[in-house]
Write an enzyme that holds these catalytic residues in place. Structure first.
Site, PDB file in Angstrom:
ATOM      1  N   ASN A 652      14.989  53.268  31.412  1.00 38.47           N
ATOM      2  CA  ASN A 652      15.332  54.019  32.622  1.00 38.47           C
ATOM      3  C   ASN A 652      16.518  54.950  32.336  1.00 38.47           C
ATOM      4  OD1 ASN A 652      16.433  54.836  35.115  1.00 38.47           O
ATOM      5  ND2 ASN A 652      15.621  53.022  36.140  1.00 38.47           N
ATOM      6  N   LYS A 654      18.156  56.850  34.135  1.00 40.80           N
ATOM      7  CA  LYS A 654      19.168  56.874  35.194  1.00 40.80           C
ATOM      8  C   LYS A 654      20.162  55.719  35.029  1.00 40.80           C
ATOM      9  CE  LYS A 654      19.592  56.907  40.191  1.00 40.80           C
ATOM     10  NZ  LYS A 654      19.224  57.855  41.229  1.00 40.80           N
ATOM     11  N   GLY A 725      24.894  48.578  27.305  1.00 40.30           N
ATOM     12  CA  GLY A 725      25.940  48.150  28.225  1.00 40.30           C
ATOM     13  C   GLY A 725      27.344  48.326  27.683  1.00 40.30           C
ATOM     14  N   GLU A 726      27.481  48.264  26.390  1.00 41.12           N
ATOM     15  CA  GLU A 726      28.824  48.247  25.820  1.00 41.12           C
ATOM     16  C   GLU A 726      29.134  49.430  24.902  1.00 41.12           C
ATOM     17  OE1 GLU A 726      30.094  43.830  25.245  1.00 41.12           O
ATOM     18  OE2 GLU A 726      27.925  43.894  25.334  1.00 41.12           O
TER      19      GLU A 726
HETATM   20 MO1  MOS Z   1      30.015  41.632  27.082  1.00 46.56          MO
HETATM   21  S1  MOS Z   1      32.056  41.702  26.924  1.00 46.56           S
HETATM   22  O1  MOS Z   1      29.502  40.899  25.656  1.00 46.56           O
HETATM   23  O2  MOS Z   1      29.845  40.815  28.603  1.00 46.56           O
END
Ligand code: MOS
Length: 762
Positions: A652, A654, A725-726
């Site tokens: 996705n 977005k 995410g990171e």
């Molecule tokens: Mo991430 S800091 O591995 O939730």
């Protein structure tokens, strides 16, 4: 389409809006401390005002006498009744409150006051009187009494310090050398949703409502600490208002509140105050980095050294350990690394978004820019010369590595070619303008995961898994993957997550969730399709009777073969089935055969990153930043930041953009705003609230551009997905430090970079 919903490119799905967006913006999403529980009592923590020493007297009489106070729990009520947690796994710390008189850090929990109302409990908590025998604490890396140990000796998670070749020889022979120390301060998690525990018993069944990134691991751990059967424990965490690692490992408060609820025969809710969360929760350890780089005059790195020093608590060897990323970043001729842990009188640190990469890559990339300056070379070209498809330590290939594609895409969007490399040479009125760039890297992880998927005759699909929506959009991408695989519209998919009554899923950490959950959903859907196709083919009637199963596909709610098609609903109704339901366990390649059964026991096997034998799995990106520094006041502004990232399949665009943008904004925060300040005499946090702990506000963040670089990687995992995410906040701080150098000629190596850092410079 608008910027927020980028047009999909190759290997990208649709920018579907979050399926839970309406619930979140209308208040319909219930966060754990919002969930109504009847007959609730309220707990307030009392925390220590010294960092090291002993409690000599704890007077709770005045607190007990306060109207509305139900109980005050101290060592007398708790000691020996809750098992001491072991550090590691699902646990944040082994420092167990109310188990003795010793104080291990500032703000340690020393009592729990329970009242009829929150106000009564808070009043009671303020009346608890404590006498201490105080000892001199060690606060930080440089403090007297801090004990330095090698990470390889102290941490089970750190097997070796990566090294290869003869660093000393290569460095001595190199034509250009740089050597410098870098520092990233302690940073504290400040999710908007406060930390909280609500515990309710029904006989010997316990329900815990608490924001968590790891409900399955927590269930097992709560049971262990309370010495009860894990099957009697349920952890509920349907929505989480910010986590980023802080709600990953469980802290001892949870079992304490659950124990109080048991003792009092009544549900207890404890919401930790913002100030108390600075000492009762985890934080990003401060780290110091010593880096040496040697290169040839034409820009080939021949020698790289990275030594890291990381603060931890006295008892727990929490590891940051980012040399596992920096040591394999470029085609260095030789590598020498060493990580040391420094034990202090502080709470045990923990995970914060890109725990190892954010600090370690900050140091590496700031040093890379220094080297580019020393070589009089463009920083992008310097990275291109040292780019590699094979990591330098064990010579394994990256399954894919689009680093320079990212650099080129971001450089072009940023108009990097307009930059002047001479510091201070770009100006606008009273402002000095600087531009800088840096590499982002994050390992691609995957873990065992279980899901239950149900396809009903009305064409609806339900997906159940105890994964966690921490704001990433996992519910939405899970719905998209199930919809695509089962040939139905995304609106037809319902997602249930965040509850241990659902099939277990891994921790929402290490950016593994999309890969793990989607790989499991794909497997379950394929098993459902096998049954559906068999049902269509084996039926005596219907358009697909006797049709070949291996020629069937699903699309738009129908099963389609070469010559005929039939509605899924019709196939199910003819077979007399109301639904097809599949419980599926996904075991990633490279995990042990016990990987799935370990998941049920709360033991996580995370596979990926640099753990591969032949190939290693990482996502890459490049970030470009422009800063303006005021000539007189040294005010620092970031008018624009451009990041280009390659993350394999983007389900996705977005939600992917949103994750990366959030990461970059946190990167700006990390570079210019955040630092936990200490009174070093007392080892106590000084700025323990959002008034004094700086984070950026809207006015600090201007133009943020995210470029999703198409990348196909079918080796990384079945979903072809690298986590995002990171990745976004890795490298940002180095890009900013480099831009500040370009603007001012001052190389800042200690974060954060603030007005006072730059004052007095021309
Ligand atoms: Mo991430 S800091 O591995 O939730």
């Amino acid at each position: 389409m608008v910027d927020a919903a980028p047009t999909p490119k190759e290997n990208m799905g649709q920018p579907v809006p979050r399926i839970d967006a309406r619930l979140k913006v209308t208040g319909g999403a219930r966060y754990p401390a919002d969930i109504p529980v009847s007959n609730l009592a309220y707990g307030v923590l009392v925390t220590s005002t010294i960092a090291r020493g002993r409690i000599t007297a704890l007077d709770v009489e005045a607190a007990r006498a306060t109207p509305g106070i139900i109980a005050v729990l101290t060592e007398n009520e708790v000691k020996g009744r809750i098992a001491k947690p072991e550090f590691g796994g699902s646990n944040a710390t082994s420092i167990a409150p109310l188990q003795g008189a010793d104080i291990a850090h500032d703000g340690e929990i020393i009592a729990l006051v329970v009242g009829e109302t929150f106000e009564a409990a808070r009043e009671g908590a303020m009346l608890v009187h404590v006498d201490y025998a105080k000892e001199t604490p060690s606060t930080s890396l440089y403090s007297q009494g801090a004990e330095t140990v090698a990470a390889v000796d102290a941490s089970k998670r750190f097997k070796e310090d990566p090294k290869v070749g003869n660093f000393d020889e290569n460095l001595a022979a190199s034509q250009v050398k740089i050597e410098a120390d870098y520092f990233m301060p302690t940073q504290h998690h400040n999710p908007i949703e406060l930390f909280s525990t609500t515990a309710a018993w029904n006989g010997d069944e316990l329900v815990v409502y608490e924001p968590s990134q790891n409900v399955t691991g927590w269930k097992i751990e709560i049971a262990k600490q309370l010495k009860i059967d894990p099957e009697r424990v349920r952890v509920v965490s349907p929505f989480i208002g910010g986590a980023f690692g802080s709600k990953g490992p469980i802290t001892p408060r949870t079992a304490l509140v659950a124990y109080a609820a048991k003792l009092l025969g009544r549900p207890v809710r404890c919401v930790v105050s913002r100030m108390q969360s600075f000492t009762t929760m985890t934080y990003r350890a401060e780290t110091r980095h010593h880096i040496e780089i040697g290169a040839t005059q034409d820009g080939r790195i021949t020698a790289f050294k990275h030594e890291g020093f990381e603060v931890t608590s006295r008892p727990d060897p929490y590891l940051v350990g980012g040399t596992t990323a920096t040591a394999l970043m470029y085609n260095y001729g030789s590598v020498l690394t060493k990580v040391s842990l420094v034990k202090t009188d502080r709470p045990t640190p923990g995970y914060m978004r890109s725990p190892p990469e954010t600090p370690y890559v900050y140091a590496l990339e700031n040093a890379m820019d220094e080297m580019a300056v020393a070589l009089n070379m463009d920083p992008v070209e310097f990275r291109r010369i040292n780019d590699t498809m094979v990591e330098p330590i064990k010579h394994r290939r990256f399954t894919s590595r689009s680093l320079m594609t990212c650099f080129d895409a971001a450089a072009s969007e940023f108009r990097w070619s307009e930059r002047k490399s001479e510091p201070g040479s770009m100006r606008e009125g009273d402002w000095l303008i600087g531009m800088g760039c840096a590499t982002a890297i994050y390992p691609t992880n995957i873990a065992p995961c279980a899901v239950r998927v149900r396809l009903t005759a009305d064409g609806r699909v339900r997906v159940q898994t105890a994964s966690h929506e921490i704001g990433t959009g996992i519910r939405t991408v899970a719905a998209q993957v199930a919809a695509e695989r089962l040939g139905v519209a995304t609106e037809m998919v319902d997602i249930e997550m965040g509850d241990t009554i659902l099939p277990p899923a891994p921790v929402a950490g290490g950016s593994n969730s999309t890969a793990s959950v989607c790989s499991a959903i794909m497997k379950a859907c394929d098993e459902i399709l096998d049954q559906l196709f068999y049902s269509a083919s084996s039926s005596k009637e219907g358009a697909l009777s006797k049709a070949r199963v291996d020629e069937m596909k699903v699309a738009n709610g129908e099963v389609v073969s070469e010559r005929a098609s039939e509605k899924i609903a019709d196939i199910l109704s003819r077979s007399g089935e109301g639904a097809i339901e599949q419980y599926t366990e996904f075991l990633p390649e490279g995990a042990s055969p016990q990987g799935v059964s370990n998941l049920y026991k709360g033991k996580l096997e995370m596979i990926g990153g640099e753990s591969g034998k032949q190939a290693i799995r990482f996502a890459f990106g490049a970030e470009f930043v422009e800063v303006w520094v005021h000539k007189h006041t040294r005010e620092i502004r970031v008018p624009r930041i451009v990041g280009a990232f390659a993350g394999g399949r983007i389900i996705n665009p977005k939600t992917a953009r949103s994750q990366l943008m959030g990461g970059m904004i946190w990167g700006i925060s990390s570079a210019l705003h955040e630092a936990t300040e200490f009174d070093h005499r007392e080892a106590r946090v000084v700025n323990r609230d959002l008034q004094d702990y700086l984070v950026p506000v809207n006015a600090d963040i201007k133009e943020v551009t995210v470029i999703l670089v198409p990348e196909v990687d079918d080796k990384v995992n079945p979903a072809g997905v690298k986590g995002l995410g990171e990745l976004g906040n890795v490298g940002t701080a180095a890009a900013i430090a480099s831009a500040v150098y370009n603007a001012t000629g001052k190389r800042v190596r200690d974060l954060p970079i603030r007005v006072d850092t730059l004052i007095g410079e021309a």
